[in-house]
Design a protein around this motif. Structure first.
Motif, short mmCIF file in Angstrom:
data_model
loop_
_atom_site.label_atom_id
_atom_site.label_comp_id
_atom_site.label_asym_id
_atom_site.label_seq_id
_atom_site.Cartn_x
_atom_site.Cartn_y
_atom_site.Cartn_z
N ALA A 208 -0.09 17.47 15.05
CA ALA A 208 0.84 17.20 13.96
C ALA A 208 0.50 15.87 13.29
N HIS A 209 0.19 14.87 14.11
CA HIS A 209 -0.13 13.54 13.58
C HIS A 209 -1.39 13.57 12.72
N TYR A 210 -2.38 14.31 13.18
CA TYR A 210 -3.65 14.39 12.45
C TYR A 210 -3.41 14.94 11.05
N ARG A 211 -2.71 16.09 10.99
CA ARG A 211 -2.42 16.70 9.70
C ARG A 211 -1.58 15.82 8.81
N ALA A 212 -0.59 15.16 9.41
CA ALA A 212 0.28 14.30 8.62
C ALA A 212 -0.53 13.16 8.01
N CYS A 213 -1.45 12.60 8.78
CA CYS A 213 -2.28 11.51 8.27
C CYS A 213 -3.20 11.99 7.16
N LEU A 214 -3.77 13.17 7.32
CA LEU A 214 -4.65 13.70 6.28
C LEU A 214 -3.85 13.88 4.99
N TYR A 215 -2.67 14.45 5.11
CA TYR A 215 -1.80 14.66 3.93
C TYR A 215 -1.47 13.33 3.27
N ALA A 216 -1.13 12.35 4.10
CA ALA A 216 -0.67 11.07 3.57
C ALA A 216 -1.77 10.31 2.85
N ARG B 132 0.08 4.37 12.58
CA ARG B 132 0.99 4.12 13.70
C ARG B 132 2.41 4.54 13.34
N PHE B 133 2.83 4.20 12.11
CA PHE B 133 4.18 4.60 11.68
C PHE B 133 4.31 6.11 11.73
N ILE B 134 3.33 6.80 11.18
CA ILE B 134 3.37 8.26 11.17
C ILE B 134 3.46 8.80 12.60
N LEU B 135 2.73 8.17 13.53
CA LEU B 135 2.78 8.62 14.91
C LEU B 135 4.18 8.43 15.50
N HIS B 136 4.81 7.29 15.25
CA HIS B 136 6.17 7.06 15.74
C HIS B 136 7.11 8.13 15.19
N ARG B 137 6.98 8.45 13.91
CA ARG B 137 7.87 9.44 13.27
C ARG B 137 7.61 10.85 13.79
N ALA C 254 0.85 -1.19 0.00
CA ALA C 254 0.00 0.00 0.00
C ALA C 254 0.89 1.24 0.00
N MET C 255 0.52 2.23 -0.81
CA MET C 255 1.36 3.42 -0.97
C MET C 255 0.64 4.66 -0.47
N PHE C 256 1.38 5.56 0.20
CA PHE C 256 0.82 6.80 0.73
C PHE C 256 1.76 7.94 0.43
N ARG C 257 1.25 9.16 0.45
CA ARG C 257 2.13 10.32 0.31
C ARG C 257 2.97 10.45 1.59
N ASP C 258 4.17 10.97 1.44
CA ASP C 258 5.09 11.11 2.58
C ASP C 258 4.95 12.49 3.22
N PRO C 259 4.39 12.57 4.43
CA PRO C 259 4.18 13.88 5.07
C PRO C 259 5.46 14.46 5.65
N PHE C 260 6.54 13.69 5.68
CA PHE C 260 7.80 14.17 6.26
C PHE C 260 8.68 14.74 5.16
N ARG C 261 8.79 14.02 4.05
CA ARG C 261 9.59 14.49 2.93
C ARG C 261 8.72 15.16 1.87
N ARG C 262 7.44 15.00 1.97
CA ARG C 262 6.43 15.60 1.08
C ARG C 262 6.51 15.09 -0.36
N ASP C 263 5.57 15.52 -1.16
CA ASP C 263 5.50 15.11 -2.57
C ASP C 263 6.79 15.48 -3.27
N PRO C 264 7.22 14.62 -4.24
CA PRO C 264 6.55 13.42 -4.75
C PRO C 264 6.91 12.14 -3.99
N ASN C 265 7.53 12.29 -2.82
CA ASN C 265 8.05 11.14 -2.10
C ASN C 265 6.93 10.30 -1.48
#
Lengths: 373, 371
Positions: A178-186, A222-227, A83-94
């Motif tokens: 931060a986690h909420y926004r990162a998940c929405l982005y991803a 969960r991964f996003i939360l750890h990060r 499963a693939m998701f957008r990367d909220p840490f490195r951002r698009d296109p990652n």
């Protein structure tokens, strides 16, 4: 100090580098579940172009002897993008890429519960099974003590913290935001958050998600939360009973419905499902934490809004029961039900699989059925 | 505090200056390897134009008596531009320029292993040798202790850190992220990163790179890492065994293939190469760290996923062997192999040259041949 040294590295310096253009190159972070069945691991590779679908992502491999998954003499294990998701840490296109793990002989690794879950879900496509999972967790400092708690003591007793606001009630909200926004982005199906009963304990909900997606979305969340916690310099724990005594544990209440349950008169199907679940309590308890029930034994005491691990119970609007039927569902005579037994550190693949096996495939007895025969 | 005073200087102040336009002037930072064979040095000059290729860059020189490379009485040494990259610190149009060092008599400096490597690579051009090097390193605080470790103790034992996530597992990820982006911008062939087995230890991979480019790209990637760490106020160490005891060392596993090995049935050529390597273990050990094997002796113990320095071994998917054949390669009967012996502080020119000499030029014995 409760936060890590890492988190004190200059973010302004980092920002300079993260702003550098990367040309056509794309960073894909492959993520997998390690040998513990709870831990997540990740490593990154460069791709020459942006993948549009999961099929474009190549297989990879890793050293399983370093993740409790194989021996050094025969350690290669395979990573199969799932499963693939957008990367909220490195951002698009990652991208973030959740993977299944296969052993050297290409059979699923011991803690790869996705493989079987996917098979089971594909058998019940037509029932459109929907899930919503309520992930509770506790924030800890790097000293292992709950974040914001006095270093050599305890906060005031539970009462004011649930959905609380104020510096004396809510500990670590920045992480949650931060986690909420990162998940929405991803692209994760995050549908809500709230502060929980124990201070420094929080909850987010993912869903409604159909079939295999529930497990995928929850693991990525969960991964996003750890990060996110790593960036802030704190630690997230999914331990089901982080503090003993008069402090709440952490669960992963799982809401479940099928198309039939959601339609008029669906309450009848809900009640039939609950009858089947009642006859298979042990099988579910074994599936609901990564240690076959041992972790949950510390949490499901019958107090602190849990049911007792030894008994199955169900009831409308009853938070002390194993299964709770929301009051609105009781009134509308259709909807969904909530299984309150899964532990915060459960594997969502096997939790959702167990519910489908018992309620839809109508299995009985202590063991799951093997449909390959 | 584990980070340098330098790192606390105001980045906002700096940003103000870095945003000033520079007209037609270009800054070219010349980079070279010093007399230790491990250390990097750099100095900058202004050019009146943006160089489009390496040939545009002028020769330069420096004081070798200050870099352990020459005597004060005869200290000028030459810098010959060898490879050019975009500068991720000063950004376009500025450049990083990796250089060959020549002595006063225009012969290669002792630690200039590039000259010979280039000659050797030219001899085997048609075999299209590809390399991939897995550079491990440890992040240290300015106190010399691994970054993020308790100042008067140790973290929990190895197990949870490899590819880990979380503040209790991954120490210093910001450095890794910044380095990755900087390398992509610069044009370095960086192909991946991961957290390593020891906390505060990381790895990045460069490749697949052909011939002389492997050494060029790896040295520039190391330079970029040192500069990124300097910006954050921490230190990158390529020492092969930074902490003794039950803590992993740091290597530079080198993956190698030729056109023949990558084609159908290439496994045969791989196995032939491994046989040749098996007969020349001491020569390679001498080439695989800057102290002729002394550095690696602290690392290659046979424990912690290393082979023993005294014995040569090879195996499929075996991380305790000198040479590992990846499982996929064993299955597909073609591909590449991994030499796990090189130390983290090896010179990639020396390493890649040694592999060519033994496997492709079929050299034998303890000494490299003179052509």
């Amino acid at each position: 100090m409760a936060t890590s040294t890492s988190s004190k590295l200059s973010k302004a310096v980092k920002q300079h580098y993260m702003d550098l253009p990367q040309g056509d190159k794309v960073q894909a972070m492959y993520i997998w579940i390690d040998g513990s069945g709870e831990g997540l691991r990740c490593k990154t590779r460069t791709l020459d172009s942006e993948p549009k679908t999961i099929e474009e992502l190549p297989e990879w491999n890793f050293d399983g002897s370093s993740t409790y998954q194989s021996e050094g003499s025969n350690s290669d294990m395979f990573l199969i993008p799932a499963a693939m998701f957008r990367d909220p840490f490195r951002r698009d296109p990652n991208k973030l890429v959740l993977c299944e793990v296969l052993k050297y002989n290409r059979k699923p690794a011991e803690t790869n519960l996705r493989n079987t879950c996917k098979q089971i879900m594909s058998m019940v496509d037509n029932n459109h099974p929907w899930f919503g999972m309520e992930q509770e967790y506790t924030l800890l400092g790097t000293d292992g003590h709950p974040f914001g708690w006095p270093s050599n003591g305890f906060p005031g007793p539970q009462g004011p913290y649930y959905c609380g606001v104020g510096a004396d009630k809510a500990y670590g909200r920045d992480v949650v935001e931060a986690h909420y926004r990162a998940c929405l982005y991803a692209g994760v199906d995050i549908c809500g958050t709230n502060a929980e009963v124990m201070p420094a304990q929080w909850e987010f909900q993912v869903g409604p998600t159909e079939g295999i997606n529930m497990g995928d979305h929850l693991w990525i969340a969960r991964f996003i939360l750890h990060r996110v916690c790593e960036d802030f310099g704190v630690v997230v724990s999914f331990d089901p009973k982080p503090i003993t005594g008069n402090w709440n544990g952490a669960g992963c209440h799982t809401n479940f419905s099928t198309k039939e349950m959601r339609e008029d008169g669906g309450l009848k199907i809900i009640e039939e499902s609950i009858d089947r679940l009642a006859k298979r309590h042990q099988y579910h308890i074994r599936a609901y934490d990564p240690k076959g029930g041992l972790d949950n034994a510390r949490r499901l005491t019958g107090r602190h809004e849990t049911s007792s691990i030894d008994e199955f119970s169900a009831g409308v609007a009853n938070r002390g029961a194993s299964i709770r039927i929301p009051r609105a569902v009781g009134q509308d005579k259709k909807g969904y039900f909530e299984d309150r037994r899964p532990s915060a550190n459960c594997d969502p693949y096997i939790v959702t699989e167990a519910l489908v096996r018992t309620c839809l495939l109508k299995e009985e007895g202590e063991e799951p059925r093997d449909y390959r025969k």
